[in-house]
Design an enzyme around this catalytic site. Structure first.
Site, PDB file in Angstrom:
ATOM      1  N   GLY A 183      12.721  34.990 -54.125  1.00  0.00           N
ATOM      2  CA  GLY A 183      13.001  36.396 -54.434  1.00  0.00           C
ATOM      3  C   GLY A 183      14.256  36.914 -53.750  1.00  0.00           C
ATOM      4  O   GLY A 183      15.023  36.149 -53.165  1.00  0.00           O
ATOM      5  N   LEU A 184      14.440  38.248 -53.821  1.00  0.00           N
ATOM      6  CA  LEU A 184      15.728  38.781 -53.346  1.00  0.00           C
ATOM      7  C   LEU A 184      15.826  38.865 -51.826  1.00  0.00           C
ATOM      8  O   LEU A 184      16.883  38.587 -51.242  1.00  0.00           O
ATOM      9  CB  LEU A 184      16.077  40.090 -54.015  1.00  0.00           C
ATOM     10  N   TYR A 201      -1.484  46.746 -57.689  1.00  0.00           N
ATOM     11  CA  TYR A 201      -0.559  46.161 -56.699  1.00  0.00           C
ATOM     12  C   TYR A 201      -0.670  46.916 -55.379  1.00  0.00           C
ATOM     13  O   TYR A 201      -0.774  46.317 -54.304  1.00  0.00           O
ATOM     14  CB  TYR A 201       0.857  46.274 -57.257  1.00  0.00           C
ATOM     15  N   LYS A 254      -1.819  45.495 -51.742  1.00  0.00           N
ATOM     16  CA  LYS A 254      -0.855  45.496 -50.634  1.00  0.00           C
ATOM     17  C   LYS A 254      -1.392  46.262 -49.429  1.00  0.00           C
ATOM     18  O   LYS A 254      -1.141  45.915 -48.282  1.00  0.00           O
ATOM     19  CB  LYS A 254       0.472  46.111 -51.103  1.00  0.00           C
ATOM     20  N   TRP A 309      14.868  54.759 -69.117  1.00  0.00           N
ATOM     21  CA  TRP A 309      13.478  55.222 -69.234  1.00  0.00           C
ATOM     22  C   TRP A 309      13.296  56.562 -68.525  1.00  0.00           C
ATOM     23  O   TRP A 309      13.934  56.833 -67.495  1.00  0.00           O
ATOM     24  CB  TRP A 309      12.523  54.216 -68.578  1.00  0.00           C
ATOM     25  N   ARG A 365      14.255  58.232 -55.834  1.00  0.00           N
ATOM     26  CA  ARG A 365      13.893  56.984 -55.146  1.00  0.00           C
ATOM     27  C   ARG A 365      14.816  56.806 -53.948  1.00  0.00           C
ATOM     28  O   ARG A 365      15.929  57.325 -53.927  1.00  0.00           O
ATOM     29  CB  ARG A 365      14.063  55.783 -56.092  1.00  0.00           C
ATOM     30  N   ASP A 384       7.911  58.169 -66.146  1.00  0.00           N
ATOM     31  CA  ASP A 384       8.714  58.473 -64.957  1.00  0.00           C
ATOM     32  C   ASP A 384       8.108  57.832 -63.716  1.00  0.00           C
ATOM     33  O   ASP A 384       8.770  57.599 -62.721  1.00  0.00           O
ATOM     34  CB  ASP A 384       8.759  59.997 -64.717  1.00  0.00           C
TER      35      ASP A 384
HETATM   36  O1  GFB Z   1      11.710  50.213 -59.743  1.00  0.00           O
HETATM   37  P1  GFB Z   1      10.814  50.922 -60.699  1.00  0.00           P
HETATM   38  O2  GFB Z   1      10.528  50.246 -61.984  1.00  0.00           O
HETATM   39  O3  GFB Z   1       9.391  51.216 -60.070  1.00  0.00           O
HETATM   40  O4  GFB Z   1      11.460  52.372 -60.982  1.00  0.00           O
HETATM   41  P2  GFB Z   1       8.903  52.352 -59.069  1.00  0.00           P
HETATM   42  C1  GFB Z   1      10.860  53.171 -61.966  1.00  0.00           C
HETATM   43  C2  GFB Z   1      11.641  54.463 -62.139  1.00  0.00           C
HETATM   44  O5  GFB Z   1      12.919  54.169 -62.741  1.00  0.00           O
HETATM   45  C3  GFB Z   1      10.893  55.361 -63.119  1.00  0.00           C
HETATM   46  C4  GFB Z   1      12.965  54.770 -64.051  1.00  0.00           C
HETATM   47  O6  GFB Z   1      11.185  56.700 -62.828  1.00  0.00           O
HETATM   48  C5  GFB Z   1      11.505  54.958 -64.443  1.00  0.00           C
HETATM   49  O7  GFB Z   1      11.394  56.000 -65.441  1.00  0.00           O
HETATM   50  N1  GFB Z   1      13.674  53.874 -64.981  1.00  0.00           N
HETATM   51  C6  GFB Z   1      14.676  54.262 -65.810  1.00  0.00           C
HETATM   52  C7  GFB Z   1      13.429  52.568 -65.170  1.00  0.00           C
HETATM   53  N2  GFB Z   1      15.077  53.218 -66.570  1.00  0.00           N
HETATM   54  C8  GFB Z   1      14.320  52.146 -66.187  1.00  0.00           C
HETATM   55  C9  GFB Z   1      14.291  50.786 -66.588  1.00  0.00           C
HETATM   56  O8  GFB Z   1      15.042  50.344 -67.491  1.00  0.00           O
HETATM   57  N3  GFB Z   1      13.417  49.964 -65.938  1.00  0.00           N
HETATM   58  C10 GFB Z   1      12.582  50.425 -64.951  1.00  0.00           C
HETATM   59  N4  GFB Z   1      11.758  49.552 -64.345  1.00  0.00           N
HETATM   60  N5  GFB Z   1      12.555  51.732 -64.551  1.00  0.00           N
HETATM   61  C11 GFB Z   1       7.985  50.351 -57.738  1.00  0.00           C
HETATM   62  C12 GFB Z   1       6.746  49.488 -57.860  1.00  0.00           C
HETATM   63  O9  GFB Z   1       7.695  51.592 -58.364  1.00  0.00           O
HETATM   64  O10 GFB Z   1       8.292  50.630 -56.396  1.00  0.00           O
HETATM   65  C13 GFB Z   1       6.959  48.206 -57.139  1.00  0.00           C
HETATM   66  O11 GFB Z   1       6.500  49.260 -59.249  1.00  0.00           O
HETATM   67  C14 GFB Z   1       7.486  48.435 -55.751  1.00  0.00           C
HETATM   68  O12 GFB Z   1       5.751  47.518 -57.076  1.00  0.00           O
HETATM   69  C15 GFB Z   1       8.617  49.430 -55.715  1.00  0.00           C
HETATM   70  O13 GFB Z   1       6.461  48.908 -54.971  1.00  0.00           O
HETATM   71  C16 GFB Z   1       8.980  49.799 -54.287  1.00  0.00           C
HETATM   72  O14 GFB Z   1       9.922  52.718 -58.071  1.00  0.00           O
HETATM   73  O15 GFB Z   1       8.311  53.449 -59.899  1.00  0.00           O
END
Ligand code: GFB
Length: 306
Positions: A11-12, A130, A134, A195, A202, A262
């Site tokens: 992984g990263l 998840y 965790k 999305w 974040r 979201d």
């Molecule tokens: O990194 P991510 O997928 O997960 O980010 P989380 C999701 C956010 O990015 C949401 C927006 O607000 C989505 O609407 N987003 C916009 C997108 N475009 C995209 C896209 O093309 N792909 C994705 N994936 N999101 C993660 C957990 O939650 O947080 C992991 O799923 C981990 O397990 C990580 O814990 C720290 O930030 O929502």
């Protein structure tokens, strides 16, 4: 010769640690042992005989993957973690660090999130499987410290990004998914579809920074309470898109698809404990980390993890 075993180095963060070329570090990936299987976990620990363990192995995904695979992510992560911590105990590992993430925090709680809040409410439904799995890392590490005197610590990074991530358009995390999407949109001259509303916030931390903090924690952090690893700098998804679009040089139309989730609106995390320990540590600015990550992707695509 005290060996350090690093699990999950496909992984990263594992990739970033490997780049530091550290002495007596042994790296294993999924094909070396299925850590959901106790016997295979025990066999590889007995073969390597580590004194220290950096436990990165996990089934991870972004919001899309977490919604689809909630059950599998609960099962596999619980099995991996129970096996690795139990075998580390049985084989006399003197120190082990494992990793949760800020998505384990309750969806509704006082901000900023701090290390004591973890179990004070349910996590966001988008990644409950998840997140609950965790959270048990913290429970098991604390229980093993109490009953067996194990020095097992837990770190809680926020959203990590960087080289050698998972670039899957549907199941990857937001940064690798968007870099991949912008690259394809630029190449085909199509619109970029992001999305959600673009409003969620974040905190993003670069994998090389997490690698450095992991090595520090392995040497210097021995508390029962987990430690949050974040720059505490919130960025909206819209701001993130602007940085990636700028870096890739995309000039097309950006559409926000509100039919997509979201997820958790925000998860601002308290880094005061980290700053108390490391007042001078500076995180890589988002623009710089994204530049490095985009360059790595352009150089390695299509031979990247999907
Ligand atoms: O990194 P991510 O997928 O997960 O980010 P989380 C999701 C956010 O990015 C949401 C927006 O607000 C989505 O609407 N987003 C916009 C997108 N475009 C995209 C896209 O093309 N792909 C994705 N994936 N999101 C993660 C957990 O939650 O947080 C992991 O799923 C981990 O397990 C990580 O814990 C720290 O930030 O929502």
């Amino acid at each position: 010769m005290k060996k350090t075993l690093v699990t999950g180095t496909g992984g990263l963060v594992g990739y970033a640690i490997r780049k530091l070329n550290l002495e007596n570090f042994i790296y294993i990936i999924r094909k070396d042992a299925d850590l959901t299987d106790f016997a295979q976990t025990k066999r590889i620990f007995e073969k390597i005989k580590p004194k220290r363990v950096i436990h990165l192995a996990a089934e991870v995904a972004g919001i899309g993957g977490n919604i689809i695979h909630s059950g599998e992510f609960f099962r596999s992560n619980i099995m991996i973690n129970v096996n690795v911590l139990e075998v580390a105990r049985l084989t006399g590992v003197s120190k082990l660090i494992s990793f949760m993430s800020t998505c384990v925090f309750p969806d509704k709680c006082s901000y900023p999130l701090n290390e004591r809040d973890i179990h004070s409410g349910p996590p966001h439904p988008s990644n409950a499987g998840y997140a609950y799995a965790k959270r048990m890392l913290e429970v098991q590490s604390r229980a093993y410290r109490k009953e067996f005197g194990c020095n097992f610590i837990v770190a809680i990074p926020t959203n990590i990004y960087g080289e050698n991530d998972i670039w899957n358009l549907e199941e990857g995390h937001v940064i690798p998914s968007l870099i991949h999407k912008v690259f394809l949109a630029k190449k085909s001259g199509s619109d970029l579809v992001v999305w959600g509303s673009g409003k969620p916030l974040r905190e993003f931390v670069y994998s090389r920074d997490i690698a450095k903090l992991t090595l520090w924690a392995m040497r210097k952090y021995d508390d029962e309470l987990p430690i949050i690893l974040t720059n505490s700098e919130e960025v909206s998804i819209k701001q993130l898109v602007d940085v990636i679009v700028e870096e890739v040089g995309f000039k097309g139309k950006v559409i926000f698809d509100r039919a997509k989730p979201d997820g958790q609106f925000r998860k601002p995390s308290d880094n005061s404990k980290l700053k108390k320990h490391l007042p001078k540590f500076s995180f890589t600015p988002l623009e710089k980390g994204i530049k490095n990550t985009v360059e790595w992707f352009m150089k390695n695509h299509p031979n990247v993890r999907m």
